[in-house]
Design a protein around this motif. Structure first.
Motif, PDB file in Angstrom:
ATOM      1  N   THR A 249      41.054   6.287 -49.816  1.00  6.59           N
ATOM      2  CA  THR A 249      40.084   7.350 -50.039  1.00  6.59           C
ATOM      3  C   THR A 249      40.574   8.623 -49.358  1.00  6.59           C
ATOM      4  O   THR A 249      41.503   8.601 -48.569  1.00  6.59           O
ATOM      5  CB  THR A 249      38.694   6.963 -49.497  1.00  6.59           C
ATOM      6  N   GLU A 492      38.416   4.992 -54.183  1.00  3.23           N
ATOM      7  CA  GLU A 492      37.932   6.122 -54.956  1.00  3.23           C
ATOM      8  C   GLU A 492      39.014   6.804 -55.789  1.00  3.23           C
ATOM      9  O   GLU A 492      38.697   7.613 -56.654  1.00  3.23           O
ATOM     10  CB  GLU A 492      37.327   7.167 -54.003  1.00  3.23           C
ATOM     11  N   PRO A 574      24.105  11.710 -55.986  1.00  2.11           N
ATOM     12  CA  PRO A 574      23.663  10.545 -55.212  1.00  2.11           C
ATOM     13  C   PRO A 574      24.557  10.313 -53.988  1.00  2.11           C
ATOM     14  O   PRO A 574      25.781  10.263 -54.106  1.00  2.11           O
ATOM     15  CB  PRO A 574      23.784   9.392 -56.207  1.00  2.11           C
ATOM     16  N   LYS A 575      23.924  10.176 -52.818  1.00  2.47           N
ATOM     17  CA  LYS A 575      24.655   9.971 -51.576  1.00  2.47           C
ATOM     18  C   LYS A 575      23.931   8.975 -50.691  1.00  2.47           C
ATOM     19  O   LYS A 575      22.727   8.753 -50.825  1.00  2.47           O
ATOM     20  CB  LYS A 575      24.821  11.297 -50.814  1.00  2.47           C
ATOM     21  N   THR A 576      24.688   8.384 -49.764  1.00  2.00           N
ATOM     22  CA  THR A 576      24.081   7.504 -48.762  1.00  2.00           C
ATOM     23  C   THR A 576      23.395   8.352 -47.699  1.00  2.00           C
ATOM     24  O   THR A 576      23.531   9.585 -47.669  1.00  2.00           O
ATOM     25  CB  THR A 576      25.149   6.631 -48.080  1.00  2.00           C
ATOM     26  N   LYS A 580      27.709   9.975 -47.685  1.00  2.00           N
ATOM     27  CA  LYS A 580      28.823   9.510 -48.516  1.00  2.00           C
ATOM     28  C   LYS A 580      28.411   9.499 -49.979  1.00  2.00           C
ATOM     29  O   LYS A 580      27.334   9.006 -50.335  1.00  2.00           O
ATOM     30  CB  LYS A 580      29.246   8.113 -48.068  1.00  2.00           C
ATOM     31  N   ILE A 581      29.260  10.046 -50.845  1.00  2.00           N
ATOM     32  CA  ILE A 581      28.962  10.112 -52.274  1.00  2.00           C
ATOM     33  C   ILE A 581      28.956   8.711 -52.881  1.00  2.00           C
ATOM     34  O   ILE A 581      29.874   7.923 -52.646  1.00  2.00           O
ATOM     35  CB  ILE A 581      30.000  10.994 -53.008  1.00  2.00           C
ATOM     36  N   LEU A 582      27.913   8.404 -53.640  1.00  2.00           N
ATOM     37  CA  LEU A 582      27.817   7.104 -54.323  1.00  2.00           C
ATOM     38  C   LEU A 582      28.462   7.245 -55.703  1.00  2.00           C
ATOM     39  O   LEU A 582      27.804   7.511 -56.709  1.00  2.00           O
ATOM     40  CB  LEU A 582      26.353   6.677 -54.434  1.00  2.00           C
ATOM     41  N   ARG A 583      29.769   7.043 -55.747  1.00  2.00           N
ATOM     42  CA  ARG A 583      30.505   7.309 -56.975  1.00  2.00           C
ATOM     43  C   ARG A 583      30.187   6.297 -58.071  1.00  2.00           C
ATOM     44  O   ARG A 583      30.306   6.605 -59.251  1.00  2.00           O
ATOM     45  CB  ARG A 583      32.013   7.361 -56.670  1.00  2.00           C
ATOM     46  N   LYS A 584      29.794   5.095 -57.677  1.00  2.00           N
ATOM     47  CA  LYS A 584      29.422   4.102 -58.690  1.00  2.00           C
ATOM     48  C   LYS A 584      28.208   4.559 -59.486  1.00  2.00           C
ATOM     49  O   LYS A 584      28.118   4.325 -60.696  1.00  2.00           O
ATOM     50  CB  LYS A 584      29.154   2.750 -58.028  1.00  2.00           C
ATOM     51  N   GLU A 585      27.280   5.215 -58.820  1.00  2.00           N
ATOM     52  CA  GLU A 585      26.106   5.740 -59.533  1.00  2.00           C
ATOM     53  C   GLU A 585      26.503   6.852 -60.492  1.00  2.00           C
ATOM     54  O   GLU A 585      25.946   6.985 -61.584  1.00  2.00           O
ATOM     55  CB  GLU A 585      25.054   6.222 -58.537  1.00  2.00           C
TER      56      GLU A 585
END
Length: 589
Positions: A249, A492, A574-576, A580-585
């Protein structure tokens, strides 16, 4: 579904067909045997079988290699050179410029002497910003002998991209060619670390700029070879190369690869069980097109060094094009091909490439990204049904190879190579466990080819290690025969044409636009390139921007393969809770 081979010759061809069974099937006097069983039984030097201990750690089915521990790169390359000293080592497919093995060695030794006299000392960094030309081998082998550490830079990069790596790697001297000189010169403005004028390789791409050093002057016949009058003062644990990788990453980082790392990997993939070529002799010499970029670890190690060590003839193509590649196939009659999936796919559909073009080819390896069975099937159907296809797997951080085969079923990336252990790790309820056959998890690897660490970035090194185990960030599994399969990426990184593209790098550039409030970049599937970057952007209130403007802005700052394919405006990324970016979303969007 297992693949079976019908042991029936029809007009000189072996027929293949798939059957959903692992058993041998019988039809009258003929038998159909699973390909993996056929290969294991009929290949005299192909080991097989899953070697799995009680902790679900897979070890290589091949014997460990020895003798590499204290060897430096140039020593490994020249080890048997006297057997083929007068044969052509490397030639430029465009200009015809070539060097024999003896000339290659002498020029590398002379250049090593010149670099030391120019006050470049062991553990100094030099940058190589060149296309695939024969002098790439001279420069890197001279650096090995003089104890210097080359950092390898993509010649199609912009000056801004070059500047980041040159400064981060603490480069002291640069090799480039006349065509690239203006970009390189701009990249080192206000860089006090550069000790020498830019060194220019006269490759026919333009005139030698004033105020530079001509490589020809550093390899003159009157310069004594380094090994004849100086001690190397280099240890096998010293850095040999400093390529850049985004790891699992984040932004690109310098990967410290030692002589021991690289020489180990050369020995590992040159073992008889895995090496598909011949060792050059009086009547035979393998011919290998060098069409994969030498600034990339795949081209540098697997193509350049493995085959120089075996005395092959390497044919360099400075810039890939289908037309020039076809000329190489026609004029040089290669015996082995090392490719990436887009080139395999191009060969399968390009009507200008005929069976005659590849009739001399015995073996094709595809790497840098996984290739589907459909592409291989198309290639075999239209061009060559009998050529052996294989895939390999590795990373810059592993010098690069982890798994390989020269005749396993082509859907897999092969076996764990010698001296290498692999485990597949799954996280369940905050606990990491090693899983068994046919279960998917993250691939961890341990072996002497694993990098020393990331250059001056101890935190990034700690993040990617679990003790002595390197966490690849790739999802994989292994089967009952010990074959590995790559199932996707946990990390990522975006893979475009086999090259790494770090989302964080593109996000940083896009944030330079005044209109952008926030951005996240992911890779989305692309039929031709594998993946292509897509940006999700939150615009500042009251601002409207044409997506093409964003694409154009990014294009000014990066190489072509990093350019955005798509731009989508959204209200929220979308982030945690930690940001952190939630790339799966984003993928699901």
């Amino acid at each position: 579904m297992s693949i079976y081979r019908l042991l029936l010759s029809k007009q000189g061809k072996i027929l293949t067909k798939s059957f959903p069974s692992n058993d041998t099937l019988h039809f009258g006097k003929y038998s159909i045997i699973p390909v993996h069983k056929f290969l294991f039984r009929t290949s005299s030097n192909q080991s097989s079988g899953l070697k799995l201990n009680s902790e679900n750690i897979v070890t290589s089915p091949f014997p460990d290699v020895r003798g590499y521990e204290n060897m430096l790169l140039h020593e490994a390359i020249w080890q048997n050179m006297q057997k083929w000293s007068n044969k052509t080592a490397i030639v430029c497919a465009i200009t015809g410029r070539s060097y024999t093995y003896q000339q290659l060695r002498k020029n590398a030794g002379r250049l090593a002497t010149s670099l030391r006299k120019a006050k470049l000392f062991p553990r100094d960094t030099i940058a190589i910003i060149l296309p695939n030309i024969p002098e790439y081998a001279i420069i890197t082998l001279a650096a090995s002998e003089a104890g210097l550490r080359p950092t390898l830079i993509n010649p199609v990069w912009t000056s801004m991209e070059m500047t980041k790596q040159l400064e981060n790697s603490e480069t002291s001297a640069i090799f480039t060619n006349p065509l690239l000189y203006p970009t390189v010169k701009k990249s080192i403005e206000n860089n006090p670390r550069i000790k020498l004028p830019i060194i220019i390789v006269d490759d026919g791409s333009g005139s030698i700029p004033s105020g530079t050093i001509n490589l020809t002057d550093l390899i003159r016949n009157d310069i004594e070879e380094f090994s004849k009058n100086q001690k190397t003062d280099v240890d096998s644990e010293d850095d040999l190369f400093l390529p850049y990788s985004s790891g699992t990453t984040g932004m690109p980082k310098g990967v410290q690869l030692s002589h021991r790392n690289i020489v180990t990997n050369i020995f590992q993939i040159s073992c008889p069980e895995l090496y598909p070529g011949i060792c050059t002799n009086e009547t035979e010499q393998d011919v290998i097109p060098v069409i994969l970029p030498l600034f990339h670890i795949y081209g540098l190690i697997i193509l350049l060094y493995v085959f120089l060590r075996m005395g092959a003839k390497l044919v360099c193509l400075p810039q890939f094009s289908a037309a020039q590649f076809i000329k190489i196939l026609k004029n040089y009659k290669p015996t082995l091909l090392y490719l990436v999936p887009p080139i395999v796919q191009m060969m399968a559909i390009n009507e200008q490439i005929t069976p005659k073009h590849v009739e001399s080819i015995r073996f094709i390896l595809s790497g840098a990204a996984t290739i589907g069975p459909e592409s291989i099937a198309k290639f075999r159907e239209r061009i060559n049904a009998n050529v052996i296809f294989a895939q390999g797997y590795g990373l810059t951080e592993t010098s690069p190879v982890i798994t390989l085969s020269k005749n396993a079923i082509c859907e897999s990336v092969g076996f764990s190579i010698p001296n290498t252990q692999i485990r597949i790790v799954k996280n369940e309820a905050d606990k990491s466990i090693n899983v068994g056959p046919n279960e998917i998890g993250e691939l961890y690897v341990k072996g002497p080819q694993v990098m020393k660490g990331y250059f001056k970035n101890p935190q990034a090194t700690r993040d990617c290690m679990d003790g002595d185990w390197f966490k690849t960030g790739d999802l994989a599994k292994f089967d009952e025969n010990g074959l590995f399969y790559i199932e996707g990426r946990f990390k990522e990184l975006i893979k475009v044409k086999g090259f790494q593209v770090a989302p964080a790098e593109l996000e940083d550039i896009i944030k330079g636009l005044d209109s952008v409030a926030d951005v996240a970049v992911i890779g989305v599937p692309h039929e031709k390139f594998g993946e292509i970057p897509k940006a999700f952007i939150i615009l500042k209130k009251g601002v409207t921007v044409n997506p093409e403007e964003v694409k154009d802005y990014v294009a000014k700052h990066v190489a072509d393969y990093k350019r955005l394919g798509y731009v989508q405006y959204i209200e929220k990324i979308p982030k945690t809770a930690s940001g952190k970016i939630l790339r799966k979303e984003l993928q699901n969007m």
